[in-house]
Write an enzyme that holds these catalytic residues in place. Sequence first.
Site, PDB file in Angstrom:
ATOM      1  N   GLN A 269       0.836  -1.202   0.000  1.00 20.22           N
ATOM      2  CA  GLN A 269       0.000   0.000   0.000  1.00 20.22           C
ATOM      3  C   GLN A 269       0.872   1.253   0.000  1.00 20.22           C
ATOM      4  O   GLN A 269       0.557   2.240  -0.664  1.00 20.22           O
ATOM      5  CB  GLN A 269      -0.921   0.000   1.218  1.00 20.22           C
ATOM      6  CG  GLN A 269      -1.667   1.305   1.461  1.00 20.22           C
ATOM      7  CD  GLN A 269      -2.632   1.666   0.350  1.00 20.22           C
ATOM      8  OE1 GLN A 269      -3.106   0.804  -0.378  1.00 20.22           O
ATOM      9  NE2 GLN A 269      -2.921   2.955   0.215  1.00 20.22           N
ATOM     10  N   GLU A 270       1.979   1.201   0.724  1.00 26.09           N
ATOM     11  CA  GLU A 270       2.846   2.367   0.839  1.00 26.09           C
ATOM     12  C   GLU A 270       3.674   2.616  -0.419  1.00 26.09           C
ATOM     13  O   GLU A 270       3.781   3.751  -0.880  1.00 26.09           O
ATOM     14  CB  GLU A 270       3.789   2.198   2.045  1.00 26.09           C
ATOM     15  CG  GLU A 270       3.118   2.331   3.402  1.00 26.09           C
ATOM     16  CD  GLU A 270       2.785   3.785   3.733  1.00 26.09           C
ATOM     17  OE1 GLU A 270       3.171   4.682   2.957  1.00 26.09           O
ATOM     18  OE2 GLU A 270       2.131   4.019   4.762  1.00 26.09           O
ATOM     19  N   SER A 271       4.258   1.561  -0.976  1.00 21.52           N
ATOM     20  CA  SER A 271       5.255   1.769  -2.039  1.00 21.52           C
ATOM     21  C   SER A 271       5.127   0.838  -3.228  1.00 21.52           C
ATOM     22  O   SER A 271       5.912   0.945  -4.167  1.00 21.52           O
ATOM     23  CB  SER A 271       6.656   1.578  -1.452  1.00 21.52           C
ATOM     24  OG  SER A 271       6.862   0.202  -1.105  1.00 21.52           O
TER      25      SER A 271
END
Length: 470
Positions: free
Chosen positions: A303-305
């Site tokens: 989700q972040e990267s």
Amino acid sequence: MLKEKLIIIITLVMLLCACDIQEQSTQLAQIKAQNKIRVGTLASASNYYQAVQGEQGFEYELSQAFADYLGVELEIVPFFNLSDMFARLQSGDLDLIASGLTYNKTRAQQYRFGPTYRTISQKLVYKQGIERPRDYDDLTGNLMVIAKSSHSLTLQKVKKSNPELNWSETEEFDEEELLQAVIDGEIDYTLADTHTLSLFRRYHPNLSIGFSITHNDPIAWMLRKSNDDSLYALLVPFFGEAKQNNQLYVLEEKYFGHVRQFNYVNTLAYIEAIKETLPKYQPWFEQYAGTLDWRLLAALSYQESMWNPRAKSPTGVRGIMMLTRNTAKQVGVTNRLEPEQNIRGGAKYLSKLIKRIPDRIPQPDRTWLALAAYNVGWGHVNDARIITKQQGASPDKWADVKKRLPLLIKKRYYRKTRYGYSRGDVAVSYVDNIRRYYDALVWLDENNAIEEKPEAPVVAPKIGDEVEAK
């Protein structure tokens, strides 16, 4: 005179005994006497399944709540086909069926339905890549459904106005297995309920909807038909209270709230990344997860990267876990672009956030609240919890807090909070996405669908990479 009085007394005693015998013979009295209620359900991701944490499932938890309401133990009896389950109900081996089954007139002739507590729709599904069927006339392959299911009953009704419609029925497969058969090309079409389809498409995005068969079908528990109202009479107030105190909403959110939105392209890209990219970093997710589930950590990272170790945002967060400079210093990360360090730091930071959640809050709410804090900070999450409490809901339940987080973008709310404005709406989507990614990863991992992982790579910083001091 004495004899007459004796007859009256004996008669009264006999009447009282008869009343007692009658009372003891009711279904509710038998349940109380045995101190357990026997509930049948189809084993599935939406009803009942065994997980590492123990027994899980929407219908399982709802059944447990009803058993608690009655003050008895729950005996859950899982089944793998409808015929056996219906037969056991009719024979009296079950007290009721809680399996997400739809009400229809045919079933109502044989069984008694409790109050409606959910609605679903039936969809015709096919595998992406073939021509989409838009109505019954477009069906050119084999259509298969489960025998004696609501899907079978629906098709029987449809055939009256579409006499050319043909299909086959099976008792060997459940709904999820038929969906898998579509994916594997063994059959061309099947019918699926919306909640089952939403759960299944998390890890099979190639399953597509042709058209809707029904809309807003009522879901209810089923009992034997009889003149005994003792158990049925308690279902009405139970479901009334479950709706009134948000218990139904909380369960809906727990099992289905994060899968309502489906994005074909994003899901397909994620499945591909699990097979192609994740194996490079999986050893580090496993190594540094500690008490966390490494798959949750990996889902957070995606989700972040999108598992890009060189990811960078305009706000200055960097790396595969997208750490801020301050957070990196707190968790001992000196180079945010070095993936092993970044994963170790992200795991440590998430663990710290979970520990910060009040001890009284159980799982999985602790984790969902901590994930929201990873995105917007614990201060903003706590502001939303305060608003939640002020509005009469539970600040300890993610299902309630997620409804108030978006209020932090509105001035009339955030001006009264300690930490002010926040994109709480983004945090809600953020947590929902991670839950979807996590569910899909768990399923693929447990079904051995992830590529064999190599040794953890050594990634040396390139010229120009940041190297930070603690």
